[in-house]
Design an enzyme around this catalytic site. Sequence first.
Site, PDB file in Angstrom:
ATOM      1  CG  LEU A  22      -1.829  -0.737   7.762  1.00 16.84           C
ATOM      2  CD1 LEU A  22      -2.689  -1.513   6.782  1.00 16.84           C
ATOM      3  CD2 LEU A  22      -2.312   0.709   7.882  1.00 16.84           C
ATOM      4  CE1 TYR A  50       6.125 -19.318   1.932  1.00 27.08           C
ATOM      5  CE2 TYR A  50       4.791 -20.161   3.739  1.00 27.08           C
ATOM      6  CZ  TYR A  50       4.925 -19.368   2.620  1.00 27.08           C
ATOM      7  OH  TYR A  50       3.844 -18.622   2.200  1.00 27.08           O
ATOM      8  CB  ALA A 107       0.649  -2.687   5.257  1.00 27.69           C
ATOM      9  CE  LYS A 108       6.912  -5.144   2.522  1.00 31.21           C
ATOM     10  NZ  LYS A 108       7.933  -4.498   1.676  1.00 31.21           N
ATOM     11  N   GLY A 109       3.520  -4.531   9.103  1.00 33.03           N
ATOM     12  CA  GLY A 109       3.495  -3.967  10.448  1.00 33.03           C
ATOM     13  C   GLY A 109       3.181  -2.487  10.479  1.00 33.03           C
ATOM     14  N   GLY A 144      -0.932 -10.271   4.341  1.00 31.04           N
ATOM     15  CA  GLY A 144      -0.378  -8.929   4.513  1.00 31.04           C
ATOM     16  C   GLY A 144      -1.356  -7.896   5.029  1.00 31.04           C
ATOM     17  N   PRO A 145      -2.289  -8.283   5.913  1.00 29.34           N
ATOM     18  CG  PRO A 145      -3.369  -9.297   7.731  1.00 29.34           C
ATOM     19  CD  PRO A 145      -2.448  -9.596   6.583  1.00 29.34           C
TER      20      PRO A 145
END
Length: 304
Positions: A205, A51, A201-203, A198-199
Amino acid sequence: MNKNQLGQSDLYVSELTLGCMSLGTDSKKARGIIDRALNAGINHLDTADLYDFGQNEKIVGDAIKGKRDQVILTSKVGNNFNKEKQDWFWDPSREHIEDGVKDSLHRLGIDYIDFYMLHGGTIDDAIGESIEAFENLKKEGLIRAYGISSIRPNVIREYVQRSNIDAVMMQYSMLDRRPEEEILDFLHENSISVLARGPLAKGMLSNRGLEQIEKKGRNGFLDYSYDELETIHQELETINDGNSMNSLALNYILKHPAVASAVFGASSVSQVDDNTSFESTSLTDETYRKIQSITKAIQYTNHR
């Protein structure tokens, strides 16, 4: 905040993890985000040597000075990178793993890493060599436990059969239910935890889901079309009855007993607040099944 045991290790991580990849390179801003997460009860921070080509580890290390006893720290290795050229290549060799941990410890300014992960992996790797490296680091006290960050079922199975991993990090959300088909139960049966990244999903959800679908879902997402994403958003809002969408998304993946922690990224303090204000409740089986009925049980195809 509830804490869950990571595999069979002596590590207990908060049910939410701050993924540090999105912190950026402003040290002061990053420190504010990390402090807000720690104050909210999060004790698990996730970074990686790749990163920002090592800069993220330095920023995280500086932010936790004087707070090391409050933090379970995860980092990753396997991408042999050149900071000056800003390129890298996959290298799961024993030599690179054993050198990589020393570099990470130096950047982080600490004596040991709590949880160390191989940052990927394929079935063609010299898996036994990688495992030997992690076992050596554990014996030397440079790491407390180890695992892999992978969504490849065949690779995961190899590590489960041949190593002493305590957790696997993988993408998992209401829209990406691939782990449910062949991985979650298998890991739970083997006392190995899941760190679900990723809970949101790129925002898409999140509480700003419709806005993010407009921005990031125009060309679809996984097997979903743009129209399907919009329809699912509307149906989830009905199920959720005006409550926080962030909470629904996080509680969905935390329902499976294999999942020890949901890993969310944040580039602002407000994003930390949106997630840590969630009410940790076990979804009813009825709500769980409703969500599954309006989303897809996607299977792994390319990633094996």
